[in-house]
Design an enzyme around this catalytic site. Sequence first.
Site, PDB file in Angstrom:
ATOM      1  N   GLU A   1       0.860  -1.205   0.000  1.00  0.00           N
ATOM      2  CA  GLU A   1       0.000   0.000   0.000  1.00  0.00           C
ATOM      3  C   GLU A   1       0.882   1.236   0.000  1.00  0.00           C
ATOM      4  O   GLU A   1       0.973   1.956   0.989  1.00  0.00           O
ATOM      5  CB  GLU A   1      -0.944  -0.010   1.226  1.00  0.00           C
ATOM      6  CG  GLU A   1      -1.959   1.133   1.218  1.00  0.00           C
ATOM      7  CD  GLU A   1      -2.673   1.327   2.550  1.00  0.00           C
ATOM      8  OE1 GLU A   1      -3.046   0.335   3.199  1.00  0.00           O
ATOM      9  OE2 GLU A   1      -2.828   2.499   2.952  1.00  0.00           O
TER      10      GLU A   1
ATOM     11  N   HIS B   1       2.099   4.784  -1.843  1.00  0.00           N
ATOM     12  CA  HIS B   1       1.373   5.764  -2.644  1.00  0.00           C
ATOM     13  C   HIS B   1       2.258   6.724  -3.441  1.00  0.00           C
ATOM     14  O   HIS B   1       3.427   6.939  -3.131  1.00  0.00           O
ATOM     15  CB  HIS B   1       0.474   6.602  -1.732  1.00  0.00           C
ATOM     16  CG  HIS B   1      -0.522   5.790  -0.973  1.00  0.00           C
ATOM     17  ND1 HIS B   1      -1.509   5.068  -1.583  1.00  0.00           N
ATOM     18  CD2 HIS B   1      -0.680   5.571   0.360  1.00  0.00           C
ATOM     19  CE1 HIS B   1      -2.245   4.452  -0.664  1.00  0.00           C
ATOM     20  NE2 HIS B   1      -1.755   4.737   0.524  1.00  0.00           N
TER      21      HIS B   1
ATOM     22  N   HIS C   1      -9.454   1.595   0.322  1.00  0.00           N
ATOM     23  CA  HIS C   1      -8.569   2.498   1.080  1.00  0.00           C
ATOM     24  C   HIS C   1      -9.396   3.629   1.683  1.00  0.00           C
ATOM     25  O   HIS C   1     -10.392   4.046   1.102  1.00  0.00           O
ATOM     26  CB  HIS C   1      -7.517   3.066   0.114  1.00  0.00           C
ATOM     27  CG  HIS C   1      -6.431   3.824   0.790  1.00  0.00           C
ATOM     28  ND1 HIS C   1      -6.585   5.134   1.201  1.00  0.00           N
ATOM     29  CD2 HIS C   1      -5.180   3.452   1.129  1.00  0.00           C
ATOM     30  CE1 HIS C   1      -5.453   5.525   1.769  1.00  0.00           C
ATOM     31  NE2 HIS C   1      -4.590   4.532   1.738  1.00  0.00           N
TER      32      HIS C   1
ATOM     33  N   ASP D   1       2.441   2.039   3.911  1.00  0.00           N
ATOM     34  CA  ASP D   1       1.605   3.232   3.688  1.00  0.00           C
ATOM     35  C   ASP D   1       2.490   4.450   3.433  1.00  0.00           C
ATOM     36  O   ASP D   1       2.148   5.574   3.807  1.00  0.00           O
ATOM     37  CB  ASP D   1       0.653   3.512   4.861  1.00  0.00           C
ATOM     38  CG  ASP D   1      -0.630   4.218   4.421  1.00  0.00           C
ATOM     39  OD1 ASP D   1      -0.711   4.607   3.242  1.00  0.00           O
ATOM     40  OD2 ASP D   1      -1.541   4.387   5.252  1.00  0.00           O
TER      41      ASP D   1
HETATM   42  C1  GRE Z   1      -2.791   7.338   6.377  1.00  0.00           C
HETATM   43  O1  GRE Z   1      -2.078   7.753   7.272  1.00  0.00           O
HETATM   44  O2  GRE Z   1      -3.368   6.254   6.436  1.00  0.00           O
HETATM   45  C2  GRE Z   1      -3.007   8.177   5.148  1.00  0.00           C
HETATM   46  C3  GRE Z   1      -3.194   7.561   3.902  1.00  0.00           C
HETATM   47  C4  GRE Z   1      -3.445   8.356   2.809  1.00  0.00           C
HETATM   48  C5  GRE Z   1      -3.532   9.736   2.938  1.00  0.00           C
HETATM   49  C6  GRE Z   1      -3.332  10.325   4.162  1.00  0.00           C
HETATM   50  C7  GRE Z   1      -3.062   9.556   5.267  1.00  0.00           C
HETATM   51  O3  GRE Z   1      -3.103   6.246   3.789  1.00  0.00           O
HETATM   52  O4  GRE Z   1      -2.859  10.145   6.475  1.00  0.00           O
HETATM   53 ZN    ZN Z   2      -2.665   4.392   2.367  1.00  0.00          ZN
END
Ligand code: GRE
Ligand code: ZN
Length: 329
Positions: free
Chosen positions: A13, A15, A163, A292
């Site tokens: 996961e 990004h 998500h 993440d």
């Molecule tokens: C998170 O901490 O889970 C998260 C995300 C995506 C955007 C912001 C964020 O997974 O804080």
């Molecule tokens: Zn995430």
Amino acid sequence: MTTRNGTRVIAIEEHFLDAEVKKAMIAGGAKPVGGEMGRRLDDPGELRLKEMDEAGIDMQILSHSPPATQWLDAAVAVPLARDVNDRLKQRVDSNPKRFAALATLPTPDPKAAADELERCVDKLGFKGAMIYGLAAGQVFFDDKQFWPIFERAAALDVPIYIHPAPPHPTLVDIYLKDYLPEVPNFAGPVWGFTVETATTAIRMVLSGVFDKHPNLKFVLGHLGETIPYNMHRISEALSRVGATSKRPDAMTWFGDVFCEHFWIATSGNFSTPALTCAMVEMGADRILFAIDWPFVMNQPGMDWIEELRISPDDRRKILHGNAEKLFKL
Ligand code: GRE
Ligand code: ZN
């Protein structure tokens, strides 16, 4: 690369933020993440790879940060999602040993989203797709208008990652707003994300979508958004009255359906008690490693998993084996 004990590490996961989506967000009045996180989200690849190397992460499965193209008008979202996925394909091709991808879907047009998923899987080699919070920030994804996406995912045999995204404004107003000036993340990873994503997962089970599409697979991050911890409570309460009481094994119905159709990832939840609960409720075959990045840094996740007392077999499953199977890597 790999952990100190030589296990391959796949983080599922992780990004990025597409530059054109960022422009569209700003034009629409949204405020993309800034600071160090923003720098990492925007990074074309060098910093990402450096931090993967430093932490010992062999492969990232890349996905757009929330809410990707979901909040845009369909007329904008459809061509933009296509471009995002084409650019993501270039990223993967630049280093296919280190990267795989989940598609961004133009969910405001569910039929086009299903077609884009198919294009991404068949033509671009993507491993599934990610959806975020509420569709268009308004509707839960169990709504039947989105079932063409799930039908296609089941037919293609690829998972859909559910998500979090910022919760509905009404929920924010009533549940969270007074603390937001002091704790902006209250609507995000502190609690808002969890409530909305867990609600989506429960609604998916209640919707009957799995009766219609028995091969449908979902992934939840953050060690299942509290669902494993609440498995008994949800199942027991559902069995008291109502729809599920008709089922012969109503007491375990929710858990049975959830455990058949959901996988969970460790993203941002590097907790041994939480993992232990998830392993007992779902089994080690259902748990995949994730960080993440860049909302959470690689090293704390790697430190946690390396120190964890767990059987070698379960460690291999969680760090790479389950991901290889689920995403066909
Ligand atoms: C998170 O901490 O889970 C998260 C995300 C995506 C955007 C912001 C964020 O997974 O804080
Ligand atoms: Zn995430």
